[in-house]
Design a protein around this motif. Structure first.
Motif, PDB file in Angstrom:
ATOM      1  N   HIS A 162       0.834  -1.196   0.000  1.00  0.00           N
ATOM      2  CA  HIS A 162       0.000   0.000   0.000  1.00  0.00           C
ATOM      3  C   HIS A 162       0.876   1.256   0.000  1.00  0.00           C
ATOM      4  O   HIS A 162       0.628   2.218  -0.744  1.00  0.00           O
ATOM      5  N   ASN A 163       1.915   1.263   0.824  1.00  0.00           N
ATOM      6  CA  ASN A 163       2.811   2.416   0.888  1.00  0.00           C
ATOM      7  C   ASN A 163       3.522   2.641  -0.458  1.00  0.00           C
ATOM      8  O   ASN A 163       3.693   3.784  -0.900  1.00  0.00           O
ATOM      9  N   ILE A 164       3.929   1.534  -1.098  1.00  0.00           N
ATOM     10  CA  ILE A 164       4.618   1.641  -2.388  1.00  0.00           C
ATOM     11  C   ILE A 164       3.692   2.267  -3.433  1.00  0.00           C
ATOM     12  O   ILE A 164       4.071   3.182  -4.181  1.00  0.00           O
ATOM     13  N   TYR A 165       2.439   1.804  -3.483  1.00  0.00           N
ATOM     14  CA  TYR A 165       1.487   2.294  -4.469  1.00  0.00           C
ATOM     15  C   TYR A 165       1.135   3.765  -4.220  1.00  0.00           C
ATOM     16  O   TYR A 165       0.982   4.549  -5.169  1.00  0.00           O
ATOM     17  N   VAL A 166       1.009   4.123  -2.958  1.00  0.00           N
ATOM     18  CA  VAL A 166       0.680   5.512  -2.641  1.00  0.00           C
ATOM     19  C   VAL A 166       1.816   6.437  -3.041  1.00  0.00           C
ATOM     20  O   VAL A 166       1.601   7.523  -3.605  1.00  0.00           O
ATOM     21  N   LYS A 167       3.054   5.999  -2.773  1.00  0.00           N
ATOM     22  CA  LYS A 167       4.216   6.807  -3.162  1.00  0.00           C
ATOM     23  C   LYS A 167       4.286   6.956  -4.697  1.00  0.00           C
ATOM     24  O   LYS A 167       4.582   8.036  -5.213  1.00  0.00           O
ATOM     25  N   GLU A 168       4.008   5.880  -5.408  1.00  0.00           N
ATOM     26  CA  GLU A 168       4.018   5.938  -6.869  1.00  0.00           C
ATOM     27  C   GLU A 168       2.904   6.845  -7.387  1.00  0.00           C
ATOM     28  O   GLU A 168       3.081   7.597  -8.359  1.00  0.00           O
ATOM     29  N   TRP A 169       1.763   6.756  -6.742  1.00  0.00           N
ATOM     30  CA  TRP A 169       0.628   7.626  -7.085  1.00  0.00           C
ATOM     31  C   TRP A 169       1.027   9.089  -6.949  1.00  0.00           C
ATOM     32  O   TRP A 169       0.804   9.905  -7.850  1.00  0.00           O
ATOM     33  N   ARG A 170       1.613   9.457  -5.820  1.00  0.00           N
ATOM     34  CA  ARG A 170       2.040  10.826  -5.581  1.00  0.00           C
ATOM     35  C   ARG A 170       3.083  11.268  -6.622  1.00  0.00           C
ATOM     36  O   ARG A 170       3.036  12.394  -7.135  1.00  0.00           O
ATOM     37  N   LYS A 171       4.004  10.342  -6.918  1.00  0.00           N
ATOM     38  CA  LYS A 171       5.077  10.658  -7.877  1.00  0.00           C
ATOM     39  C   LYS A 171       4.483  10.965  -9.259  1.00  0.00           C
ATOM     40  O   LYS A 171       4.835  11.968  -9.894  1.00  0.00           O
ATOM     41  N   ARG A 172       3.581  10.116  -9.720  1.00  0.00           N
ATOM     42  CA  ARG A 172       2.995  10.300 -11.047  1.00  0.00           C
ATOM     43  C   ARG A 172       2.085  11.534 -11.087  1.00  0.00           C
ATOM     44  O   ARG A 172       2.032  12.240 -12.095  1.00  0.00           O
ATOM     45  N   LYS A 173       1.382  11.787 -10.001  1.00  0.00           N
ATOM     46  CA  LYS A 173       0.513  12.959  -9.935  1.00  0.00           C
ATOM     47  C   LYS A 173       1.363  14.220 -10.030  1.00  0.00           C
ATOM     48  O   LYS A 173       1.001  15.193 -10.720  1.00  0.00           O
ATOM     49  N   ARG A 174       2.514  14.210  -9.358  1.00  0.00           N
ATOM     50  CA  ARG A 174       3.400  15.363  -9.404  1.00  0.00           C
ATOM     51  C   ARG A 174       3.981  15.569 -10.806  1.00  0.00           C
ATOM     52  O   ARG A 174       4.069  16.690 -11.306  1.00  0.00           O
ATOM     53  N   LEU A 175       4.402  14.452 -11.457  1.00  0.00           N
ATOM     54  CA  LEU A 175       4.954  14.547 -12.817  1.00  0.00           C
ATOM     55  C   LEU A 175       3.910  15.093 -13.798  1.00  0.00           C
ATOM     56  O   LEU A 175       4.206  15.951 -14.643  1.00  0.00           O
ATOM     57  N   ALA A 176       2.682  14.580 -13.692  1.00  0.00           N
ATOM     58  CA  ALA A 176       1.611  15.039 -14.590  1.00  0.00           C
ATOM     59  C   ALA A 176       1.322  16.516 -14.360  1.00  0.00           C
ATOM     60  O   ALA A 176       1.104  17.290 -15.313  1.00  0.00           O
ATOM     61  N   SER A 177       1.344  16.915 -13.098  1.00  0.00           N
ATOM     62  CA  SER A 177       1.079  18.307 -12.778  1.00  0.00           C
ATOM     63  C   SER A 177       2.170  19.203 -13.332  1.00  0.00           C
ATOM     64  O   SER A 177       1.895  20.289 -13.876  1.00  0.00           O
ATOM     65  N   ASP A 178       3.436  18.751 -13.235  1.00  0.00           N
ATOM     66  CA  ASP A 178       4.555  19.546 -13.759  1.00  0.00           C
ATOM     67  C   ASP A 178       4.456  19.690 -15.288  1.00  0.00           C
ATOM     68  O   ASP A 178       4.717  20.767 -15.848  1.00  0.00           O
ATOM     69  N   MET A 179       4.085  18.601 -15.985  1.00  0.00           N
ATOM     70  CA  MET A 179       3.971  18.656 -17.437  1.00  0.00           C
ATOM     71  C   MET A 179       2.857  19.601 -17.861  1.00  0.00           C
ATOM     72  O   MET A 179       3.003  20.388 -18.812  1.00  0.00           O
ATOM     73  N   MET A 180       1.720  19.516 -17.168  1.00  0.00           N
ATOM     74  CA  MET A 180       0.610  20.404 -17.520  1.00  0.00           C
ATOM     75  C   MET A 180       0.973  21.860 -17.261  1.00  0.00           C
ATOM     76  O   MET A 180       0.628  22.749 -18.041  1.00  0.00           O
ATOM     77  N   ASP A 181       1.698  22.126 -16.175  1.00  0.00           N
ATOM     78  CA  ASP A 181       2.112  23.499 -15.891  1.00  0.00           C
ATOM     79  C   ASP A 181       3.024  24.027 -16.990  1.00  0.00           C
ATOM     80  O   ASP A 181       2.936  25.209 -17.392  1.00  0.00           O
ATOM     81  N   ALA A 182       3.912  23.133 -17.499  1.00  0.00           N
ATOM     82  CA  ALA A 182       4.817  23.551 -18.578  1.00  0.00           C
ATOM     83  C   ALA A 182       4.040  23.866 -19.865  1.00  0.00           C
ATOM     84  O   ALA A 182       4.339  24.825 -20.574  1.00  0.00           O
TER      85      ALA A 182
END
Length: 213
Positions: A162-182
Motif C-alpha cells: 500500500h505504501n509503495i502504491y501511494v508513493k508511486e501515485w504521488r510521484k505520477r501525480k506530481r509529474l503530470a502536474s509539472d507537465m501540464m504546468d509547462a
C-alpha cells in the motif's frame, strides 16, 4: 469579691499549683482565656489578690511581675528523690515515644485499610473480572476460529505494498502536474479548458484524496 472573681481566683490558684512554675499575668490569661473565658482584667485582679492573701508568691523584675505557687505547700525533696523523679520522667518519655510510634503505625495501617476494598467489594470485583475474562476468551476463540483470518505477516505485506502504491501515485501525480504546468505556460486558454480538450480527469473531479503514507 464577687462570686465570679472567686471562681477566677480558684481557677488561677489551681492552675499555678498544678503547673508549679512562674507565670506573668499575661501568660496565665493566654493559657486560661480560651478554656475558662477569663478576661485579662479579672486575671490581673485575681492574681494580685491571691498574692496579697499569701496564697501565691509574687516577684517583680523591672516593670514585670511574676507569680508562682507557694512552695511551702510542697514537701521538700532530697537529691535521691530528684534522681528517682528524673528516672521516672525518663522512663515515661520512653514509653510515650514507643506509644506514639505504635500509634502512628496503627494510623498508617488504618489509612491503608480504609483505602482498600471491603470483602464484599472484592467479591463483586472478582466476579466482574471473571465475566470480563470470559467475554474476552469468547471473542478470542471466535477470532481464532475464522478460517480466512489475516496473519501478521500478511498484514505487513499488504501495508508495505500500500505504501509503495501511494508513493508511486504521488510521484505520477506530481509529474503530470509539472507537465501540464509547462504546457499551460504557452497555452492561450485556461487550465480547465485545457483539461476538457485533452480529456484529462483529475482526482479532484471525483473528490479523491491521496492517502497519507
Amino acid at each position: 469579691m464577687s462570686k465570679k472573681d472567686n471562681n477566677s481566683a480558684a481557677v488561677i490558684l489551681a492552675y499555678l499549683n498544678a503547673k508549679n512554675r512562674p507565670y506573668s499575668a499575661q501568660d496565665v490569661f493566654c493559657n486560661l482565656q480560651k478554656q475558662h473565658g477569663l478576661g485579662k482584667t479579672a486575671v490581673v485582679k485575681s492574681m494580685e489578690l491571691l498574692a496579697l492573701e499569701g496564697k501565691i508568691k509574687e516577684k517583680t523584675y523591672g516593670k514585670q511581675k511574676i507569680y508562682f505557687a507557694d512552695q511551702d505547700q510542697f514537701k521538700n525533696v532530697n537529691d535521691a528523690d530528684l534522681k528517682a523523679m528524673d528516672s521516672q520522667i525518663s522512663n515515661l518519655n520512653e514509653k510515650m515515644q514507643a506509644l506514639s510510634q505504635n500509634c502512628r503505625q496503627m494510623e498508617a495501617e488504618l489509612k491503608e485499610l480504609n483505602g482498600s476494598l471491603t470483602t464484599q467489594e472484592m467479591t463483586s470485583e472478582i466476579a466482574r473480572l471473571r465475566d470480563e475474562c470470559s467475554g474476552c476468551r469468547e471473542r478470542l476463540d471466535k477470532i481464532k476460529s475464522v478460517a480466512n483470518h489475516v496473519t501478521p505477516e500478511e498484514k505487513d505485506k499488504v501495508l508495505k505494498e500500500h505504501n509503495i502504491y501511494v508513493k508511486e501515485w504521488r510521484k505520477r501525480k506530481r509529474l503530470a502536474s509539472d507537465m501540464m504546468d509547462a504546457i499551460l505556460e504557452g497555452y492561450p486558454k485556461s487550465k480547465k479548458q485545457f483539461l476538457e480538450e485533452v480529456g484529462v480527469e483529475t482526482d479532484e473531479d471525483y473528490k479523491v484524496v491521496v492517502p497519507t503514507v
